[in-house]
Design an enzyme around this catalytic site. Sequence first.
Site, PDB file in Angstrom:
ATOM      1  N   GLU A   1      -8.747  -5.232   6.875  1.00 50.22           N
ATOM      2  CA  GLU A   1      -8.740  -3.818   6.475  1.00 50.22           C
ATOM      3  C   GLU A   1      -9.827  -3.034   7.242  1.00 50.22           C
ATOM      4  O   GLU A   1     -10.950  -3.552   7.406  1.00 50.22           O
ATOM      5  CB  GLU A   1      -9.056  -3.763   4.973  1.00 50.22           C
ATOM      6  CG  GLU A   1      -9.155  -2.360   4.390  1.00 50.22           C
ATOM      7  CD  GLU A   1      -9.682  -2.370   2.943  1.00 50.22           C
ATOM      8  OE1 GLU A   1     -10.486  -3.273   2.588  1.00 50.22           O
ATOM      9  OE2 GLU A   1      -9.295  -1.471   2.184  1.00 50.22           O
TER      10      GLU A   1
ATOM     11  N   LYS B   1      -2.480   2.361   1.539  1.00 47.83           N
ATOM     12  CA  LYS B   1      -3.015   1.586   0.397  1.00 47.83           C
ATOM     13  C   LYS B   1      -2.811   2.355  -0.909  1.00 47.83           C
ATOM     14  O   LYS B   1      -3.189   3.538  -1.013  1.00 47.83           O
ATOM     15  CB  LYS B   1      -4.502   1.336   0.645  1.00 47.83           C
ATOM     16  CG  LYS B   1      -5.197   0.450  -0.375  1.00 47.83           C
ATOM     17  CD  LYS B   1      -6.664   0.282   0.047  1.00 47.83           C
ATOM     18  CE  LYS B   1      -7.451  -0.637  -0.854  1.00 47.83           C
ATOM     19  NZ  LYS B   1      -8.870  -0.707  -0.432  1.00 47.83           N
TER      20      LYS B   1
ATOM     21  N   CYS C   1      -6.456  -5.196   0.288  1.00 45.07           N
ATOM     22  CA  CYS C   1      -7.710  -5.417  -0.427  1.00 45.07           C
ATOM     23  C   CYS C   1      -7.612  -5.275  -1.954  1.00 45.07           C
ATOM     24  O   CYS C   1      -7.073  -6.144  -2.623  1.00 45.07           O
ATOM     25  CB  CYS C   1      -8.804  -4.540   0.175  1.00 45.07           C
ATOM     26  SG  CYS C   1     -10.474  -5.225  -0.074  1.00 45.07           S
TER      27      CYS C   1
END
Length: 265
Positions: free
Chosen positions: A40, A111, A146
């Site tokens: 990321e 995300k 994440c």
Amino acid sequence: MRASLIQIDVNDDESVESRRQRVTALVREQTDADLVVLPELWTTGAFAYERFATEAEPLEGSTYEAMAKAASDAGVWLHAGSIPERDPEGSLYNTALVFSPSGELAAAYRKIHRFGFDQGEAVLMGAGRELVTVRLPETTLGVATCYDLRFPELFRGLVDAGAETLVLSAGWPERRRAHWTLLAQARAVENQAFVLACGTAGTHAGVPQAGHSIVVDPWGEVLAEAGADEEILTVDLDPAKVAATREQFPALKDRLLGLDPPPHR
Ligand SMILES: O=C(O)CCC(=O)C(=O)O
């Protein structure tokens, strides 16, 4: 299917441009892999909040161009980790990019779960709203980033959309490494899917990174795990193991959907 996870050292003393060139060269070397995965926000660092706005790129910016070319030079599917994306209206997103072996953009995933509660990414970045899967010849990828790892319903949604290999790029902190390993295995077991989780090494913005990128099979066995430093973790996966696990132990078929809520007392 051979996958290479490149656990990049992300430190403040290396410039974004230097890291971009270094990572491009590393990706180009992975000619034996079918799939390469990066972490990321590896250009800026996932915790370098003050750099998000200054280093943000349009979707088809410098990192996109370098990664598209690296994917086609190596002839690999490339999950290029995520970039701080600035959209045409000026909003920022933490956007993962997946390229085909010919260097075409196969998917962009913004995300969904932003980290930081009421600060950092959670206030600086917009939230994605769409689940993303990518069909490869050998398997279907489900893409997550994440903090998403803590939200099992996202992964179940990816499985319902056909995902067999869950690919997570991350900048996970060392102080919660135990959660990282546990949750990666949990997501693999409950979804009977491969989990490929690629994090960063080093320390940026004062946050030591966990490293320990990990590949877990659909039975929850750890196939490979990196150490704390920069490392390329290469693993051979048998994609047929997903269907075999789901057939031999058909727990996914026992899901009870649409249950009535409990009666009020
Ligand atoms: O959930 C965590 O512990 C780490 C999440 C994180 O660092 C992130 O999403 O950037």
